[in-house]
Design an enzyme around this catalytic site. Structure first.
Site, PDB file in Angstrom:
ATOM      1  N   LYS A 200       0.856  -1.179   0.000  1.00 43.42           N
ATOM      2  CA  LYS A 200       0.000   0.000   0.000  1.00 43.42           C
ATOM      3  C   LYS A 200       0.895   1.234   0.000  1.00 43.42           C
ATOM      4  O   LYS A 200       1.428   1.642   1.028  1.00 43.42           O
ATOM      5  CB  LYS A 200      -0.914   0.040   1.228  1.00 43.42           C
ATOM      6  CG  LYS A 200      -2.050   1.072   1.063  1.00 43.42           C
ATOM      7  CD  LYS A 200      -2.568   1.609   2.371  1.00 43.42           C
ATOM      8  CE  LYS A 200      -1.774   2.770   2.900  1.00 43.42           C
ATOM      9  NZ  LYS A 200      -1.856   4.013   2.075  1.00 43.42           N
ATOM     10  N   GLU A 275      10.057   1.849  10.590  1.00 42.76           N
ATOM     11  CA  GLU A 275      11.012   2.952  10.431  1.00 42.76           C
ATOM     12  C   GLU A 275      10.185   4.218  10.520  1.00 42.76           C
ATOM     13  O   GLU A 275       9.383   4.515   9.644  1.00 42.76           O
ATOM     14  CB  GLU A 275      11.739   2.832   9.095  1.00 42.76           C
ATOM     15  CG  GLU A 275      13.026   3.653   9.047  1.00 42.76           C
ATOM     16  CD  GLU A 275      12.865   4.958   8.310  1.00 42.76           C
ATOM     17  OE1 GLU A 275      12.749   5.999   9.013  1.00 42.76           O
ATOM     18  OE2 GLU A 275      12.848   4.966   7.078  1.00 42.76           O
ATOM     19  N   CYS A 308      13.715  11.366   6.140  1.00 43.78           N
ATOM     20  CA  CYS A 308      13.726  11.077   7.578  1.00 43.78           C
ATOM     21  C   CYS A 308      15.107  11.271   8.185  1.00 43.78           C
ATOM     22  O   CYS A 308      15.235  11.428   9.400  1.00 43.78           O
ATOM     23  CB  CYS A 308      13.233   9.653   7.829  1.00 43.78           C
ATOM     24  SG  CYS A 308      14.209   8.386   6.983  1.00 43.78           S
ATOM     25  N   GLU A 408       9.119  16.602  15.204  1.00 40.87           N
ATOM     26  CA  GLU A 408       9.556  16.348  13.834  1.00 40.87           C
ATOM     27  C   GLU A 408       8.766  17.258  12.896  1.00 40.87           C
ATOM     28  O   GLU A 408       7.540  17.174  12.811  1.00 40.87           O
ATOM     29  CB  GLU A 408       9.334  14.890  13.445  1.00 40.87           C
ATOM     30  CG  GLU A 408       9.836  14.590  12.040  1.00 40.87           C
ATOM     31  CD  GLU A 408       9.575  13.167  11.599  1.00 40.87           C
ATOM     32  OE1 GLU A 408      10.455  12.574  10.952  1.00 40.87           O
ATOM     33  OE2 GLU A 408       8.486  12.645  11.894  1.00 40.87           O
TER      34      GLU A 408
END
Length: 508
Positions: A200, A275, A308, A408
């Site tokens: 997906k 992750e 990231c 973040e």
């Protein structure tokens, strides 16, 4: 470069070119890929070009029923796919790599239009890395060594060996920032290990994944081995996680969603690799090499800061702070921002929602007493007036407790703050819930290694950034993830090690 078989390269080229030529007012409609068939979805939604702020293609809004159909196809295909040889699986993956490589530049156009990144960046980073992922995993699997040992006992000798069995149906959920790059990083090891998959991709960046499904079909992957359902996480993604016939989940994305996936998967005792987010520190000692300023800036702003592993907190030793700020801001201002189809270094933020999020953090920085040295919202003309553009943004004057220093942001925003001693900066760098990566910059080898050894992060780069060797473990600690990926680690994750013990005695 190996040229793909002409029997199917023309068909693959046609699929790509049709998408490239799609006019804005006649949107192509993507489909799901189930059992080697491209299946129309009952529900569809628009996918927006971030550079223009306008829809450019229609994509499925996949349902639980469609996920169930894909899982059923994968489960049936697993019965035979698991018994294929690693040589057969490797050969097919190399064919996919050859096909993607031949159309590197054309696929890069689609990746840029869908994600917002510059075409030039997609050409040299995203698509080549997809090719490398398929090739490296395909070839590494051929030389995976199993442990064996002879056991001496009174009744005779026994030989023990380890067989790595595929797990079953793998659910692969990939993010929007590096769409093809990160999807291939999951697909390659899952398939070469003998699993079947249902993937997906992010509903915001599904186009190159759909193109990739054509490559799998054209090179001869059996029906049901690779399946894809496009849709929102709350529907398609959630059903993939909850499905009892999906035996493992690999997820790359936010910490919030990753923790929910881990919680839901635990109820069925699934294997899970996560992750997730990061708030990566960079530590610049006073004797750093000034020539590294270019790389330090790149580590914050590449791909609009939507990687990231980007540096978002820079700790600079106090004696060099002012000189460093001058050089760093000069470097940040050199980044060209604009239409991703032109020769720019920074494209558009991936979506309006994300654009507004990054804007919000810049405003928070101002309200908390921070000073914006450069950057902020950038207005672009020539068809990109409604696009989502933010220039490299440098902020100073914030305490470590600021939201901008702890959350973040995932954009081209970096906070710079001074430090005095190694002990101090290590403690401050580690004082976050994340632990994905870090960078250290110094001309002193002892300073580099001592600092790197004390940092709580899955990867620490010393005097470099984003230098990746696929055989090395990759992943995060704390709230940045669980598990590791890489040539060896991924192949272990996508298989179950089984010890077989055989008594060699001729008489019983």
């Amino acid at each position: 470069m190996t040229t793909a078989n002409s029997n199917y390269r023309d068909e693959f080229k046609s699929v790509i070119q049709k998408l490239i030529d799609s006019p804005d007012n006649q949107h192509e409609q993507l489909t799901n890929f189930i059992g080697n068939e491209f299946v129309a979805s009952e529900k569809c939604m628009d996918s927006v070009n971030p550079a223009t702020g306008k829809p450019w293609i229609k994509i499925p809004n996949g349902t639980a029923v469609e996920v169930d159909n894909a899982v059923a196809a994968a489960k049936e295909a697993f019965k035979t796919w698991k018994n294929t040889t690693v040589q057969q699986r490797s050969a097919l993956l190399n064919k996919v790599a050859n096909l993607v490589e031949e159309f590197n530049d054309e696929i890069a156009i689609l990746e840029s239009r869908d994600q917002g990144k510059p075409i030039g960046l997609a050409k040299v980073m995203d698509i080549p890395r997809c090719v490398q992922n398929f090739r490296d995993f395909a070839n590494a699997a051929l030389y995976s060594l199993s442990t064996s040992k002879i056991l001496e006992q009174p009744t005779g000798k026994c030989v023990n060996y380890v067989k790595h069995d595929p797990v079953g149906v793998a659910g692969l959920i990939s993010p929007w920032n590096l769409p093809l790059y990160l999807l291939s990083f999951k697909l390659a090891p899952a398939l070469v290990a003998g699993n079947t998959v249902v993937c997906k991709p992010s509903e915001m960046t599904s186009v190159t994944a759909w193109v990739l499904m054509h490559a799998f079909k054209l090179v001869g992957f059996p029906a049901g081995v690779v399946n894809m359902v496009i849709g929102e996480g709350r529907s398609a993604g959630q059903r993939l996680v909850d499905h009892p016939d999906v035996h493992l989940i690999s997820f790359t994305g936010s910490t919030l969603i990753g923790k929910k996936i881990q919680e839901d998967s635990a109820k069925l005792n699934k294997k899970v690799s996560l992750e997730m987010g990061g708030k990566n520190p960079g530590i610049v000692y006073s004797n750093y090499r000034k020539s590294d300023i270019v790389t330090i800036a790149r580590s914050s702003f590449l791909n609009q800061g939507e990687i990231c592993l980007c540096t978002s907190r820079l700790f600079v030793q106090r004696p060099i702070l002012e000189d460093f700020l001058t050089s760093y801001v000069e470097e940040a201002k050199k980044f060209t921002v604009g239409d991703p189809t032109s020769q720019v270094q920074i494209g558009a933020m991936n979506s309006k929602v994300h654009f507004e999020k990054v804007k919000k953090y810049i405003e928070i920085a101002k309200s908390e007493g921070g000073t914006i040295l450069c950057g902020g919202v950038k207005e672009i003309s020539n068809g990109c007036e409604d696009g989502y553009f933010i220039a490299p943004t440098v902020i100073v004057g914030l305490p470590d407790s600021s939201q901008v220093m702890t959350d973040e942001i995932f954009g081209p925003v970096v906070c710079i703050t001074p430090f005095d001693t190694a002990e101090e900066v290590i403690e401050r760098a580690n004082s976050t819930s994340y632990g994905l990566s870090a960078t250290v910059w110094s001309a002193n080898t002892d300073e580099l290694l001592n600092t790197a050894n004390e940092l709580r992060a899955g990867t620490v780069w010393c005097n470099t950034w984003l230098a990746r060797e696929l055989s090395m473990p990759f992943g995060g600690c704390k709230q940045s993830g669980t598990g590791r990926e890489g040539l060896h680690d991924s192949l272990h994750f996508y298989s179950d090690a089984k010890t077989v013990c055989v008594n060699l005695a001729s008489k019983y």
